[in-house]
Write a protein that holds these residues in place. Structure first.
Motif, mmCIF file in Angstrom:
data_model
loop_
_atom_site.group_PDB
_atom_site.id
_atom_site.type_symbol
_atom_site.label_atom_id
_atom_site.label_comp_id
_atom_site.label_asym_id
_atom_site.label_seq_id
_atom_site.Cartn_x
_atom_site.Cartn_y
_atom_site.Cartn_z
ATOM 1 N N VAL A 123 0.859 -1.177 0.000
ATOM 2 C CA VAL A 123 0.000 0.000 0.000
ATOM 3 C C VAL A 123 0.897 1.229 0.000
ATOM 4 O O VAL A 123 1.676 1.430 0.941
ATOM 5 C CB VAL A 123 -0.922 0.022 1.235
ATOM 6 C CG1 VAL A 123 -1.764 1.290 1.246
ATOM 7 C CG2 VAL A 123 -1.797 -1.216 1.284
ATOM 8 N N THR A 124 0.837 2.037 -1.051
ATOM 9 C CA THR A 124 1.683 3.226 -1.122
ATOM 10 C C THR A 124 0.938 4.426 -0.553
ATOM 11 O O THR A 124 -0.263 4.604 -0.792
ATOM 12 C CB THR A 124 2.124 3.528 -2.562
ATOM 13 O OG1 THR A 124 0.982 3.637 -3.410
ATOM 14 C CG2 THR A 124 3.024 2.421 -3.081
ATOM 15 N N ARG A 125 1.677 5.231 0.166
ATOM 16 C CA ARG A 125 1.149 6.480 0.729
ATOM 17 C C ARG A 125 1.949 7.623 0.119
ATOM 18 O O ARG A 125 3.093 7.859 0.500
ATOM 19 C CB ARG A 125 1.258 6.463 2.253
ATOM 20 C CG ARG A 125 0.585 5.267 2.896
ATOM 21 C CD ARG A 125 0.336 5.498 4.369
ATOM 22 N NE ARG A 125 -0.727 6.484 4.580
ATOM 23 C CZ ARG A 125 -0.998 7.041 5.770
ATOM 24 N NH1 ARG A 125 -0.280 6.730 6.831
ATOM 25 N NH2 ARG A 125 -1.974 7.919 5.881
ATOM 26 N N PRO A 126 1.378 8.340 -0.862
ATOM 27 C CA PRO A 126 2.137 9.351 -1.605
ATOM 28 C C PRO A 126 2.414 10.613 -0.784
ATOM 29 O O PRO A 126 1.517 11.178 -0.149
ATOM 30 C CB PRO A 126 1.217 9.677 -2.792
ATOM 31 C CG PRO A 126 0.233 8.554 -2.855
ATOM 32 C CD PRO A 126 0.053 8.104 -1.449
ATOM 33 N N TRP A 127 3.659 11.012 -0.817
ATOM 34 C CA TRP A 127 4.075 12.327 -0.311
ATOM 35 C C TRP A 127 4.109 13.238 -1.525
ATOM 36 O O TRP A 127 5.015 13.175 -2.336
ATOM 37 C CB TRP A 127 5.442 12.209 0.350
ATOM 38 C CG TRP A 127 5.926 13.465 1.016
ATOM 39 C CD1 TRP A 127 5.187 14.554 1.363
ATOM 40 C CD2 TRP A 127 7.272 13.751 1.421
ATOM 41 N NE1 TRP A 127 5.974 15.504 1.956
ATOM 42 C CE2 TRP A 127 7.265 15.040 2.016
ATOM 43 C CE3 TRP A 127 8.467 13.046 1.340
ATOM 44 C CZ2 TRP A 127 8.425 15.632 2.522
ATOM 45 C CZ3 TRP A 127 9.619 13.637 1.838
ATOM 46 C CH2 TRP A 127 9.595 14.913 2.432
ATOM 47 N N ARG A 128 3.092 14.068 -1.677
ATOM 48 C CA ARG A 128 2.915 14.832 -2.911
ATOM 49 C C ARG A 128 3.611 16.185 -2.823
ATOM 50 O O ARG A 128 3.402 16.955 -1.883
ATOM 51 C CB ARG A 128 1.428 15.013 -3.216
ATOM 52 C CG ARG A 128 0.737 13.704 -3.602
ATOM 53 C CD ARG A 128 -0.680 13.925 -4.117
ATOM 54 N NE ARG A 128 -1.218 12.701 -4.674
ATOM 55 C CZ ARG A 128 -1.859 11.764 -3.970
ATOM 56 N NH1 ARG A 128 -2.028 11.932 -2.671
ATOM 57 N NH2 ARG A 128 -2.308 10.669 -4.560
ATOM 58 N N ALA A 138 6.792 19.244 1.945
ATOM 59 C CA ALA A 138 6.192 19.672 3.208
ATOM 60 C C ALA A 138 6.484 18.619 4.273
ATOM 61 O O ALA A 138 5.902 17.533 4.259
ATOM 62 C CB ALA A 138 4.683 19.866 3.041
ATOM 63 N N MET A 139 7.358 18.941 5.207
ATOM 64 C CA MET A 139 7.769 17.969 6.207
ATOM 65 C C MET A 139 6.614 17.557 7.104
ATOM 66 O O MET A 139 6.525 16.398 7.531
ATOM 67 C CB MET A 139 8.902 18.541 7.048
ATOM 68 C CG MET A 139 10.191 18.774 6.281
ATOM 69 S SD MET A 139 10.839 17.262 5.515
ATOM 70 C CE MET A 139 11.094 16.253 6.967
ATOM 71 N N GLU A 140 5.698 18.486 7.370
ATOM 72 C CA GLU A 140 4.561 18.137 8.227
ATOM 73 C C GLU A 140 3.665 17.094 7.568
ATOM 74 O O GLU A 140 3.056 16.252 8.244
ATOM 75 C CB GLU A 140 3.754 19.383 8.591
ATOM 76 C CG GLU A 140 3.134 20.149 7.427
ATOM 77 C CD GLU A 140 4.072 21.131 6.748
ATOM 78 O OE1 GLU A 140 3.584 21.932 5.917
ATOM 79 O OE2 GLU A 140 5.291 21.115 7.051
ATOM 80 N N GLU A 141 3.595 17.118 6.237
ATOM 81 C CA GLU A 141 2.809 16.099 5.540
ATOM 82 C C GLU A 141 3.480 14.738 5.656
ATOM 83 O O GLU A 141 2.817 13.716 5.866
ATOM 84 C CB GLU A 141 2.625 16.467 4.071
ATOM 85 C CG GLU A 141 1.761 15.455 3.310
ATOM 86 C CD GLU A 141 1.546 15.820 1.852
ATOM 87 O OE1 GLU A 141 1.134 14.926 1.090
ATOM 88 O OE2 GLU A 141 1.802 16.979 1.488
ATOM 89 N N LEU A 142 4.796 14.703 5.518
ATOM 90 C CA LEU A 142 5.502 13.434 5.682
ATOM 91 C C LEU A 142 5.277 12.873 7.083
ATOM 92 O O LEU A 142 5.067 11.669 7.251
ATOM 93 C CB LEU A 142 6.997 13.626 5.426
ATOM 94 C CG LEU A 142 7.861 12.373 5.604
ATOM 95 C CD1 LEU A 142 7.464 11.287 4.611
ATOM 96 C CD2 LEU A 142 9.350 12.715 5.458
ATOM 97 N N GLU A 143 5.309 13.726 8.064
ATOM 98 C CA GLU A 143 5.092 13.270 9.440
ATOM 99 C C GLU A 143 3.731 12.615 9.604
ATOM 100 O O GLU A 143 3.572 11.648 10.353
ATOM 101 C CB GLU A 143 5.241 14.441 10.404
ATOM 102 C CG GLU A 143 6.682 14.940 10.522
ATOM 103 C CD GLU A 143 6.811 16.208 11.332
ATOM 104 O OE1 GLU A 143 5.747 16.741 11.763
ATOM 105 O OE2 GLU A 143 7.943 16.677 11.542
#
Length: 371
Positions: A123-128, A138-143
């Motif tokens: 299951v991939t979770r994209p960091w867009r 956006a580091m907060e999105e990665l978190e």
């Protein structure tokens, strides 16, 4: 395992060898064999004395030691040579991932780094990365994406196709996130040496016990046709890769490893001139984009040798790129190959004269399409 088509390769397969001018590539100008031998000090006697025996499963010992010293922590047991970094990446992904695992990937991104995990049932979770942010991650999105279920984080900064980069402080935050989750951190370092305003980032394998670095000759070294790469990973991961390789390529050819050893022993002679050329070409692209006014919106890449401009008035650049090739002989990559159809990938690592001519033809074609 069911791999979906790779749109980038499908596009290049049809156009790459027939283009008058190629300003699509994400690599630098390629070297000839004569240039390689001169820069690396390879003698004809070195080649003539080579015996075409089978090779080592994880690579020639002297070559692994050289990679470990120059791109790792000095431990050759963590190094495996490969038939291009693509082989190394696919072997590592197949080793560390299982169906159902969660994997963080970057989008838009290179197909291998996004799609291979999907083919393994993950299951991939994209960091867009968003153009509105200048492609800045956006580091907060990665978190928010990294959880206790995350098995791997797959990144490549400087990034292909956007040229986005992360800072040393952001890298440390990424390593900390991976550590808290107990996740592998896979880092495609193809463009690490191709940065313009900062120093190259340190290898993640030296910062984190589950950090895995990938290197290649296909980008900054200007030797894509050698199909040589490597990975630096925990020894148990290397062992798992060998189990798979025993059923596929077995090893890297002795001739390739002989040449690779000579190249890496003289790496600055290959990297330095191409970085200098790329820096000058990057300025040409910036000036060209500014001269196009509203027709072209460009975020100047922080690293690599590919820009990812948006062309105004086009919801999808496929037809434009096809027409540009057929009527003007110029090859660029439509952004749909990366899931961003309003953009094109424009490579500036090649010969300056070719870049300038390609940009002139591109500018001449734009008014018909952008109004």
């Amino acid at each position: 395992m069911r791999l979906r088509p790779a749109p980038l390769e499908d596009w290049l397969r049809d156009y790459y060898f027939a283009a008058d001018i190629d300003i699509s590539s994400s690599g630098v100008e390629t070297y000839t064999m004569a240039e390689l031998r001169a820069k690396a000090g390879v003698r004809q006697a070195d080649i003539d004395s080579l015996v075409f025996d089978d090779g080592y499963s994880v690579g020639r010992p002297a070559l692994r030691e050289l990679i470990a010293r120059g791109w790792g922590d000095g431990d050759p047991s963590k190094v495996m040579t490969a038939n291009g970094s693509s082989e190394a990446i696919s072997l590592v992904l197949a080793t560390v991932l299982s169906p159902g695992d969660e994997v963080v990937v970057v989008e838009p991104g290179y197909h291998l780094l996004v799609e291979y995990a999907v083919s393994l049932g993950c299951v991939t979770r994209p960091w867009r990365l968003a153009p509105q942010r200048g492609w800045r991650p956006a580091m907060e999105e990665l978190e928010s994406l990294v959880t206790e279920r995350t098995r791997a984080i797959v990144l490549n900064f400087p990034q292909n196709p956007t040229g986005a980069a992360v800072t040393a402080d952001e890298l440390r935050r990424i390593v900390a996130l991976a550590g808290r989750a107990g996740a592998y951190l896979l880092w495609d370092a193809a463009f690490t040496s191709l940065v313009y305003d900062t120093e190259p980032l340190p290898p993640v394998s030296t910062l984190y016990e589950r950090g895995i670095d990938f290197g290649t000759f296909s980008k900054a070294f200007g030797l894509p046709g050698l199909r040589f790469g490597w990975c630096i990973a925990p020894p148990d991961v290397i062992a798992g890769c060998v189990r798979i390789r025993d059923y596929t390529t077995l090893h890297v050819a002795p001739l390739i490893e002989l040449l690779a050893t000579a190249v890496l022993d003289n790496a600055p002679a290959f990297l330095g001139p191409r970085l200098e050329q790329a820096a000058g070409n990057r300025r040409i692209v910036a000036e060209w984009a500014a001269a196009q006014g509203d027709r072209v919106s460009l975020v100047l890449p922080s690293g690599g040798v590919a820009a990812f401009p948006r062309l105004s008035g086009m919801d999808n650049t496929d037809a434009f790129c096809d027409d540009l090739f057929k009527r003007h002989g110029v090859l660029v990559i439509p952004g749909s190959c990366f899931g961003a159809p309003q953009h094109i990938r424009l490579g500036f690592g090649g010969p300056t004269r070719q870049l300038t001519e390609g940009l002139e033809r591109l500018a001449a074609a734009l008014p018909e399409w952008t109004g």
